[in-house]
Design a protein around this motif. Structure first.
Motif, PDB file in Angstrom:
ATOM      1  N   PHE A 219      92.717   4.821  82.015  1.00  0.00           N
ATOM      2  CA  PHE A 219      93.132   5.996  81.241  1.00  0.00           C
ATOM      3  C   PHE A 219      93.808   7.038  82.121  1.00  0.00           C
ATOM      4  O   PHE A 219      94.332   8.031  81.619  1.00  0.00           O
ATOM      5  N   CYS A 220      93.817   6.821  83.433  1.00  0.00           N
ATOM      6  CA  CYS A 220      94.518   7.726  84.347  1.00  0.00           C
ATOM      7  C   CYS A 220      96.000   7.374  84.455  1.00  0.00           C
ATOM      8  O   CYS A 220      96.769   8.131  85.051  1.00  0.00           O
TER       9      CYS A 220
ATOM     10  N   GLY B  90      97.162  17.308  88.907  1.00  0.00           N
ATOM     11  CA  GLY B  90      95.956  16.994  89.661  1.00  0.00           C
ATOM     12  C   GLY B  90      95.804  15.494  89.840  1.00  0.00           C
ATOM     13  O   GLY B  90      96.598  14.701  89.338  1.00  0.00           O
ATOM     14  N   LYS B  91      94.763  15.096  90.535  1.00  0.00           N
ATOM     15  CA  LYS B  91      94.509  13.679  90.792  1.00  0.00           C
ATOM     16  C   LYS B  91      93.467  13.173  89.805  1.00  0.00           C
ATOM     17  O   LYS B  91      92.389  13.749  89.675  1.00  0.00           O
ATOM     18  N   CYS B  92      93.797  12.086  89.109  1.00  0.00           N
ATOM     19  CA  CYS B  92      92.895  11.489  88.122  1.00  0.00           C
ATOM     20  C   CYS B  92      92.186  10.291  88.742  1.00  0.00           C
ATOM     21  O   CYS B  92      92.826   9.437  89.348  1.00  0.00           O
ATOM     22  N   GLU B  93      90.863  10.253  88.581  1.00  0.00           N
ATOM     23  CA  GLU B  93      90.075   9.130  89.080  1.00  0.00           C
ATOM     24  C   GLU B  93      89.099   8.669  88.007  1.00  0.00           C
ATOM     25  O   GLU B  93      88.560   9.494  87.254  1.00  0.00           O
ATOM     26  N   ILE B  94      88.860   7.349  87.948  1.00  0.00           N
ATOM     27  CA  ILE B  94      87.881   6.786  87.020  1.00  0.00           C
ATOM     28  C   ILE B  94      86.536   6.732  87.725  1.00  0.00           C
ATOM     29  O   ILE B  94      86.402   6.082  88.766  1.00  0.00           O
ATOM     30  N   GLN B  95      85.551   7.423  87.155  1.00  0.00           N
ATOM     31  CA  GLN B  95      84.215   7.414  87.723  1.00  0.00           C
ATOM     32  C   GLN B  95      83.321   6.491  86.908  1.00  0.00           C
ATOM     33  O   GLN B  95      83.379   6.483  85.678  1.00  0.00           O
TER      34      GLN B  95
ATOM     35  N   LYS C 122      88.329  11.598  85.443  1.00  0.00           N
ATOM     36  CA  LYS C 122      88.028  12.967  85.868  1.00  0.00           C
ATOM     37  C   LYS C 122      89.179  13.494  86.691  1.00  0.00           C
ATOM     38  O   LYS C 122      89.719  12.799  87.552  1.00  0.00           O
ATOM     39  N   CYS C 123      89.567  14.748  86.415  1.00  0.00           N
ATOM     40  CA  CYS C 123      90.685  15.371  87.127  1.00  0.00           C
ATOM     41  C   CYS C 123      90.177  16.159  88.330  1.00  0.00           C
ATOM     42  O   CYS C 123      89.201  16.912  88.226  1.00  0.00           O
TER      43      CYS C 123
END
Length: 341
Positions: free
Chosen positions: A189-190, A203-208, A214-215
């Motif tokens: 989804f990022c 910003g930087k998007c990461e999958i947690q 999360k941005c």
């Protein structure tokens, strides 16, 4: 060389993996990343072969089994040569009757945006039926087909199944399949290409794991963001300066208010003192002065009365005329006699 799924820039790819030399201190896996371009499909077939059965064919380690396996695969490769994407056959079991062979036909199907996997699988199935029927009716090899006992479909996995089974647990529901001309990728989804793209606005998007996208906003040491998606950027310097200015204004207002309050209270106190001084001067000519003395309404020689609350009683001796004689009438005693009958 083995195949494995690798995560790159929020997307999962099927990658060819090659181990690093064991002599290195920290072994890692080097990958040549590429989109997943094809999947293996299969169908199970049961054939009766015109050949004498031997008990040694039940043991996969015997020379007889290995010889028959090689002969069967060679013959079936010729039979299935017209099957689209044909790769191999896999013997599942061998039993008596002359020889009944259960085997799996493996064929590869491309995965692209313009290819329907289900339709491709149906084409493979139909071609297998055609080829087996033709071989049964006209045997040209060493192994002749006596009968086609069963042909069983194995439903190929969908692209959604591929993403769900290949992506690690805790991340699966935050990825979706994406078909392109290059093949299949599972995008997070990022990724802007995802239908559920999480825009982090620079910003930087990461999958947690178990949480999702999360941005992580840039320059958080200089800015405050009013949204978790990195929107509404406010300078910290401006915020701190505004807070400092507001505090200074509040202090000035408090000090100014306190000054005027004290001034008003002092003015009121002076006015009350002047009022009481005027009353004392007004009544001192009567020879008596008090801080709390009040005359009745009327002329100066009218009756008066005095209430004492606070203060002191002060006789004004300078107003007394000592030449005036004061005559006091002797008191009379009055007796009253009662007559009793």
């Amino acid at each position: 060389m083995t195949l494995n799924w690798q995560l790159k820039s929020g997307s999962w790819f099927l990658s060819a993996m090659k181990p690093v030399s064991r002599s290195e201190k920290n072994p890692v896996m080097l990958s040549a990343e590429k989109p997943f371009k094809a999947i293996n499909t299969s169908l199970e077939v049961q054939l009766k072969i015109n050949k004498e059965y031997s008990e040694s064919l039940n043991d996969t380690k015997t020379p007889e089994y290995k010889e028959f396996e090689l002969e069967f695969k060679t013959e079936m490769s010729s039979v299935y040569s017209n099957v689209p994407g044909y790769k191999d056959v896999e013997i599942l079991s061998i039993r008596k009757g002359s020889i009944v062979v259960d085997h799996k036909v493996i064929a590869e199907v491309e995965i692209k945006e313009d290819i329907n996997v289900t339709e491709e699988y149906k084409t493979i199935l139909e071609q297998v039926k055609i080829d087996l029927t033709a071989e049964k009716d006209n045997c040209t090899g060493k192994l002749c087909i006596a009968d086609i006992l069963e042909l069983k479909q194995v439903e190929p996995p969908s692209i959604n199944d591929l993403c769900e089974t290949r992506i690690p647990e805790g991340f699966r529901r935050f990825y979706s399949p994406l078909l392109t001309s290059e093949g299949l990728t599972c995008v997070s989804f990022c990724e802007p290409k995802s239908s559920k793209y999480e825009n982090c606005n620079g910003g930087k998007c990461e999958i947690q794991q178990h949480i999702g996208p999360k941005c992580f906003c840039p320059n958080t040491d200089q800015y405050i963001y009013t949204s978790p998606k990195c929107t509404g950027r406010i300078s910290k310097l401006g915020v701190y300066g505004g807070i400092g200015t507001a505090i200074c204004l509040l202090i000035i207002i408090i000090i100014t208010g306190a000054f005027f309050l004290v001034r008003t209270m002092r003015k009121k106190s002076c006015e009350e003192n002047e009022l009481f001084d005027d009353k004392d001067e007004k009544y001192v000519k009567y020879g008596i002065s008090s801080l709390y003395t009040q005359l009745e309404d009327g002329e100066e020689n009218s009756s008066w009365r005095t209430w004492f609350s606070k203060g002191e009683f002060r006789p004004s001796l300078e107003k007394i005329d000592p030449s005036i004689k004061v005559k006091i009438k002797r008191p009379e005693t009055v007796r009253q006699f009662s007559t009793f009958n």
